[in-house]
Design an enzyme around this catalytic site. Structure first.
Site, PDB file in Angstrom:
ATOM      1  N   PRO A  91       0.820  -1.224   0.000  1.00  0.00           N
ATOM      2  CA  PRO A  91       0.000   0.000   0.000  1.00  0.00           C
ATOM      3  C   PRO A  91       0.849   1.266   0.000  1.00  0.00           C
ATOM      4  O   PRO A  91       0.359   2.338  -0.330  1.00  0.00           O
ATOM      5  CB  PRO A  91      -0.841  -0.111   1.275  1.00  0.00           C
ATOM      6  CG  PRO A  91      -0.381  -1.313   2.011  1.00  0.00           C
ATOM      7  CD  PRO A  91       0.614  -2.052   1.187  1.00  0.00           C
ATOM      8  N   GLU A 118       0.384  -7.356   8.878  1.00  0.00           N
ATOM      9  CA  GLU A 118       0.567  -5.899   9.012  1.00  0.00           C
ATOM     10  C   GLU A 118       1.691  -5.371   8.150  1.00  0.00           C
ATOM     11  O   GLU A 118       1.715  -4.206   7.782  1.00  0.00           O
ATOM     12  CB  GLU A 118       0.833  -5.527  10.484  1.00  0.00           C
ATOM     13  CG  GLU A 118      -0.392  -5.631  11.372  1.00  0.00           C
ATOM     14  CD  GLU A 118      -1.597  -4.918  10.791  1.00  0.00           C
ATOM     15  OE1 GLU A 118      -1.555  -3.685  10.701  1.00  0.00           O
ATOM     16  OE2 GLU A 118      -2.575  -5.593  10.421  1.00  0.00           O
ATOM     17  N   ARG A 156      -1.122  -8.082 -20.955  1.00  0.00           N
ATOM     18  CA  ARG A 156      -1.813  -7.752 -22.209  1.00  0.00           C
ATOM     19  C   ARG A 156      -1.019  -6.807 -23.096  1.00  0.00           C
ATOM     20  O   ARG A 156      -1.370  -6.604 -24.264  1.00  0.00           O
ATOM     21  CB  ARG A 156      -3.233  -7.262 -21.959  1.00  0.00           C
ATOM     22  CG  ARG A 156      -3.363  -6.035 -21.111  1.00  0.00           C
ATOM     23  CD  ARG A 156      -4.781  -5.879 -20.612  1.00  0.00           C
ATOM     24  NE  ARG A 156      -5.759  -5.864 -21.701  1.00  0.00           N
ATOM     25  CZ  ARG A 156      -5.859  -4.900 -22.610  1.00  0.00           C
ATOM     26  NH1 ARG A 156      -5.056  -3.856 -22.544  1.00  0.00           N
ATOM     27  NH2 ARG A 156      -6.755  -4.974 -23.571  1.00  0.00           N
ATOM     28  N   ASP A 171      -6.875   1.323 -26.875  1.00  0.00           N
ATOM     29  CA  ASP A 171      -7.262   1.432 -25.469  1.00  0.00           C
ATOM     30  C   ASP A 171      -7.360   2.889 -25.051  1.00  0.00           C
ATOM     31  O   ASP A 171      -6.508   3.691 -25.383  1.00  0.00           O
ATOM     32  CB  ASP A 171      -6.217   0.752 -24.569  1.00  0.00           C
ATOM     33  CG  ASP A 171      -6.477  -0.731 -24.444  1.00  0.00           C
ATOM     34  OD1 ASP A 171      -7.550  -1.161 -24.871  1.00  0.00           O
ATOM     35  OD2 ASP A 171      -5.599  -1.442 -23.927  1.00  0.00           O
TER      36      ASP A 171
HETATM   37  C1  9D3 Z   1      -4.445  -2.448   8.734  1.00  0.00           C
HETATM   38  C2  9D3 Z   1      -3.041  -2.379   8.257  1.00  0.00           C
HETATM   39  N1  9D3 Z   1      -2.745  -1.151   7.547  1.00  0.00           N
HETATM   40  C3  9D3 Z   1      -2.503  -0.039   8.440  1.00  0.00           C
HETATM   41  C4  9D3 Z   1      -2.939   1.239   7.810  1.00  0.00           C
HETATM   42  C5  9D3 Z   1      -1.552  -1.356   6.756  1.00  0.00           C
HETATM   43  C6  9D3 Z   1      -1.771  -2.357   5.704  1.00  0.00           C
HETATM   44  C7  9D3 Z   1      -0.941  -3.460   5.620  1.00  0.00           C
HETATM   45  C8  9D3 Z   1      -1.162  -4.396   4.641  1.00  0.00           C
HETATM   46  C9  9D3 Z   1      -2.799  -2.199   4.804  1.00  0.00           C
HETATM   47  C10 9D3 Z   1      -3.008  -3.167   3.811  1.00  0.00           C
HETATM   48  C11 9D3 Z   1      -2.192  -4.264   3.749  1.00  0.00           C
HETATM   49  C12 9D3 Z   1      -2.411  -5.283   2.692  1.00  0.00           C
HETATM   50  N2  9D3 Z   1      -2.426  -4.665   1.345  1.00  0.00           N
HETATM   51  C13 9D3 Z   1      -1.471  -4.893   0.466  1.00  0.00           C
HETATM   52  O1  9D3 Z   1      -0.587  -5.686   0.712  1.00  0.00           O
HETATM   53  C14 9D3 Z   1      -1.479  -4.177  -0.788  1.00  0.00           C
HETATM   54  C15 9D3 Z   1      -2.341  -3.142  -1.289  1.00  0.00           C
HETATM   55  C16 9D3 Z   1      -3.494  -2.486  -0.734  1.00  0.00           C
HETATM   56  O2  9D3 Z   1      -3.970  -2.752   0.381  1.00  0.00           O
HETATM   57  N3  9D3 Z   1      -4.098  -1.502  -1.496  1.00  0.00           N
HETATM   58  C17 9D3 Z   1      -3.655  -1.160  -2.730  1.00  0.00           C
HETATM   59  N4  9D3 Z   1      -2.589  -1.724  -3.280  1.00  0.00           N
HETATM   60  C18 9D3 Z   1      -1.956  -2.706  -2.546  1.00  0.00           C
HETATM   61  S1  9D3 Z   1      -0.591  -3.511  -3.073  1.00  0.00           S
HETATM   62  C19 9D3 Z   1      -0.493  -4.447  -1.708  1.00  0.00           C
END
Ligand code: 9D3
Length: 248
Positions: A91, A118, A156, A171
């Site tokens: 994220p 986490e 793709r 596209d």
């Molecule tokens: C509740 C935990 N979060 C605290 C704010 C951190 C968190 C850790 C792990 C939030 C999401 C995740 C799991 N998500 C991913 O591994 C992830 C992801 C996403 O959640 N949104 C957009 N792209 C991606 S790429 C990997």
């Protein structure tokens, strides 16, 4: 030559299921995409195949242990060669865009690391990861769905994966505009008629209608795309006219 993609995950079936259908699934069978999915637990050494542990410093949740990722990368390098890209789905990564997918598709070998829990031990990032990718600002439960999105968007763009190169070329995001409205038979459905021009057989007029409709839709829904869109002289003029307050 095929593009190689290795995925490391604790949910390999999730990735395999997502690759089983569609154009990318077919390209895998045809050998244009050489995708191998690795179960992170296969790279543990303990009886219970544990991939997570408590965070140093305390706090809620669990952290993914470094050793299985290091062992998985060692095995991938040995069996599949040195990848140009080792991407962690996170994220906190750079948002995936069409330009980013195009750049990734120019590589011969990508590794995608999926996190859960986490977070992931920071030494994995430091030592193994070349880039971090997010698919947008919403909370998912792990990197598996994002990895499938990356594979689909990148796959793709690999020559021959999508049968018709024109549909890749056309596209919306390739031109930087949204798509025009589409219609098929019947010509009238529940009182709603297909625009007359599309049934006229006047190909030049049809092209013009579609370009103007795509532009109008982009102005209404995604004006943020306009500054970087590829527009010809006509389209720039339409845009100026659409911009101008009525009566001026
Ligand atoms: C509740 C935990 N979060 C605290 C704010 C951190 C968190 C850790 C792990 C939030 C999401 C995740 C799991 N998500 C991913 O591994 C992830 C992801 C996403 O959640 N949104 C957009 N792209 C991606 S790429 C990997």
């Amino acid at each position: 030559m095929a593009v190689k993609i290795d995925v490391v995950t604790i949910f390999p079936h999730m990735i395999e299921a997502g690759l089983a259908e569609g154009v990318v699934g077919r390209a895998r069978i045809a050998g244009r995409l050489d995708i191998v999915v690795h179960d992170l637990r296969d790279f543990t050494t303990d009886r219970h195949r544990v991939v997570d542990d408590v965070p140093f410093g305390g706090g809620p949740g669990m952290v993914m242990k470094p050793e299985p990722f290091f062992a998985a990368m060692r095995a991938i390098r040995a069996s599949r060669g040195e990848p140009e890209v080792v991407a962690l789905l996170s994220p906190a990564g750079d948002r995936l865009t069409q330009d980013g997918a195009r750049r990734l598709s120019g590589n011969r070998h990508l590794v995608l690391l999926c996190g859960r829990y986490e977070g992931i031990d920071e030494r994995v990032r430091e030592a193994l990861v070349t880039e971090e990718i997010s698919i947008g600002d919403y909370v998912l439960s792990g990197g598996e769905v994002p990895a499938l999105a990356v594979i689909d968007a990148v796959g793709r763009l690999v020559p021959g994966v999508v049968g018709d190169d024109q549909s890749v070329e056309g596209d919306s995001f390739t031109r930087g505009l949204l798509d025009y409205p589409h219609y098929t038979r019947p010509a009238e459905y529940e009182g709603r008629r297909v625009p007359e021009v599309l049934m006229s057989g006047h190909h030049a007029e049809i092209r013009r209608w579609r370009r103007e409709a795509a532009l109008q839709r982009t102005v209404e829904r995604r004006p943020d795309l306009l500054p970087t869109a590829t527009l010809d002289a006509d389209e720039r003029e339409w845009l100026e006219r659409a911009d101008r307050p009525i009566g001026e």
